[in-house]
Design a protein around this motif. Structure first.
Motif, PDB file in Angstrom:
ATOM      1  N   ILE A  92      40.080  60.365 -67.925  1.00  0.00           N
ATOM      2  CA  ILE A  92      39.660  61.686 -68.351  1.00  0.00           C
ATOM      3  C   ILE A  92      39.682  63.128 -67.965  1.00  0.00           C
ATOM      4  O   ILE A  92      39.733  64.227 -68.406  1.00  0.00           O
ATOM      5  N   LEU A 148      43.210  63.963 -67.626  1.00  0.00           N
ATOM      6  CA  LEU A 148      43.319  64.939 -68.847  1.00  0.00           C
ATOM      7  C   LEU A 148      43.284  66.197 -69.315  1.00  0.00           C
ATOM      8  O   LEU A 148      43.437  67.032 -69.850  1.00  0.00           O
ATOM      9  N   LYS A 149      41.921  66.239 -68.532  1.00  0.00           N
ATOM     10  CA  LYS A 149      41.021  67.493 -69.199  1.00  0.00           C
ATOM     11  C   LYS A 149      41.783  68.582 -68.364  1.00  0.00           C
ATOM     12  O   LYS A 149      42.438  69.752 -68.576  1.00  0.00           O
ATOM     13  N   VAL A 162      39.567  47.110 -73.212  1.00  0.00           N
ATOM     14  CA  VAL A 162      38.343  46.993 -73.481  1.00  0.00           C
ATOM     15  C   VAL A 162      37.152  47.746 -73.238  1.00  0.00           C
ATOM     16  O   VAL A 162      36.689  48.238 -73.622  1.00  0.00           O
ATOM     17  N   VAL A 163      37.666  48.017 -71.993  1.00  0.00           N
ATOM     18  CA  VAL A 163      37.127  49.585 -71.409  1.00  0.00           C
ATOM     19  C   VAL A 163      37.257  50.326 -72.294  1.00  0.00           C
ATOM     20  O   VAL A 163      36.131  51.314 -72.340  1.00  0.00           O
ATOM     21  N   LEU A 196      35.370  49.860 -75.942  1.00  0.00           N
ATOM     22  CA  LEU A 196      33.741  49.783 -75.524  1.00  0.00           C
ATOM     23  C   LEU A 196      33.324  51.548 -75.543  1.00  0.00           C
ATOM     24  O   LEU A 196      32.257  51.810 -76.647  1.00  0.00           O
ATOM     25  N   THR A 197      34.263  52.384 -74.811  1.00  0.00           N
ATOM     26  CA  THR A 197      33.653  53.440 -75.083  1.00  0.00           C
ATOM     27  C   THR A 197      34.237  54.714 -75.873  1.00  0.00           C
ATOM     28  O   THR A 197      34.486  56.169 -76.146  1.00  0.00           O
ATOM     29  N   SER A 198      35.169  54.310 -77.372  1.00  0.00           N
ATOM     30  CA  SER A 198      36.271  54.935 -78.299  1.00  0.00           C
ATOM     31  C   SER A 198      36.941  55.648 -77.014  1.00  0.00           C
ATOM     32  O   SER A 198      37.202  56.824 -77.864  1.00  0.00           O
ATOM     33  N   LEU A 199      37.181  55.914 -75.532  1.00  0.00           N
ATOM     34  CA  LEU A 199      37.616  56.364 -75.376  1.00  0.00           C
ATOM     35  C   LEU A 199      38.996  56.632 -75.830  1.00  0.00           C
ATOM     36  O   LEU A 199      40.157  57.191 -75.279  1.00  0.00           O
ATOM     37  N   ARG A 253      40.721  57.058 -78.191  1.00  0.00           N
ATOM     38  CA  ARG A 253      41.233  58.401 -79.748  1.00  0.00           C
ATOM     39  C   ARG A 253      41.330  59.400 -78.238  1.00  0.00           C
ATOM     40  O   ARG A 253      42.050  59.817 -79.065  1.00  0.00           O
ATOM     41  N   VAL A 254      41.206  59.528 -77.192  1.00  0.00           N
ATOM     42  CA  VAL A 254      41.584  60.722 -76.939  1.00  0.00           C
ATOM     43  C   VAL A 254      42.964  60.114 -75.185  1.00  0.00           C
ATOM     44  O   VAL A 254      44.132  60.648 -75.371  1.00  0.00           O
ATOM     45  N   ARG A 267      45.192  57.539 -75.642  1.00  0.00           N
ATOM     46  CA  ARG A 267      45.905  56.473 -76.392  1.00  0.00           C
ATOM     47  C   ARG A 267      47.363  55.969 -75.662  1.00  0.00           C
ATOM     48  O   ARG A 267      47.439  56.199 -75.257  1.00  0.00           O
TER      49      ARG A 267
END
Lengths: 111, 156
Positions: free
Chosen positions: A63, A66-67, A87-88, A91-94, A96-97, A99
């Protein structure tokens, strides 16, 4: 953790990680990603094919990368994520950013 | 068998609470899965194991980061993995600093929905939420003797 960087002909930096991306290695990886962005390589592909395990610190490093890349006008893509990494991310919905791309070639193509 | 209190498989390991020793937890879990495969009639599948392993490693890293931060005395953590007929448990014990951030009290990381959100994304705070999503139950207790006890439970 081993970190190898290869700059492609289109200027995309492919960073191949090998080992566990966890509390022990996260700082090193985040610094390396930041260094590439500072050097002008703001389009990054992180190859996770040889990463055996990712924890939340490892996720934080990605992350962070990425930033840094987005702030410089670039981006960070991940390729060849293993089942545990998927899986990781899910489970964290990350996912989506960050991909996941199936291969490094797909991640580099059209960047 | 009395010592395992109904557990079908038990593996224990004691390691220094340091980031460069987290690999010992993974090695213990690998030994545990081998025993589980030999013992349980229907061992859990790979996806189930990845969820459990993710949660276990997260608690181990949490103990290193928060209970034994730099500048405090070196410590050890004990991990006990146990398989029962209906569940698998991981118990951690350590004598480090008390944990004061159960997820109920921790603000959720920002919801991620579009690419623009990436710039405000938190780089931390995902650990315990990841654990809660990966297993059925997470318990934490600070004992009167000043020890941290964590228990992860994942049912079959």
């Amino acid at each position: 953790m081993d970190v190898r960087v290869e700059i492609q002909t289109n200027g995309v930096a492919v960073i191949a990680l090998d080992g566990r991306l966890d509390l022990l290695s996260a700082v090193t990886v985040k610094e390396r990603l930041g260094k590439e962005v500072l050097a002008g390589n703001m389009r990054l592909v992180v190859d996770l094919g040889a990463v055996t395990f990712i924890d939340s610190s490892g996720l934080g490093a990605l992350i962070g990368g990425l930033k840094a890349a987005r702030q410089a006008g670039g981006d960070l893509r991940i390729a060849r994520a293993t089942n545990q990494a998927l899986v990781v991310l899910k489970l964290t919905s990350l996912d989506r950013v960050l991909r996941p791309f199936a291969s490094v070639e797909e991640a580099v193509a059209g960047y | 068998m009395a010592a395992t209190r109904g557990a079908l498989v038990q593996v224990e390991v004691t390691v220094a609470a340091r980031a460069d020793r987290l690999e010992a937890l993974h090695a213990a879990l690998d030994r545990f899965w081998s025993r589980v495969d030999e013992t349980l009639p229907e061992p859990p599948d790979n996806d189930w194991r990845l969820h459990f392993a993710t949660a276990m490693a997260e608690i181990g890293a949490n103990i290193v980061r928060h209970a034994h931060p730099e500048g405090t005395l070196p410590g050890i953590m004990q991990l006990r993995l146990r398989a029962f007929r209906n569940r698998i448990e991981a118990r951690f014990a350590d004598g480090g600093v008390a944990f004061r951030g159960m997820p109920e009290a921790t603000p959720a990381p920002p919801t991620v929905s579009t690419d623009d959100d990436a710039l405000v994304l938190a780089e931390g705070g995902y650990g315990l939420r990841l654990v809660l999503a990966a297993v059925d139950k997470l318990d934490y207790e600070r004992t009167p003797a000043g020890r941290n006890h964590w228990r992860l439970t994942k049912r079959f």
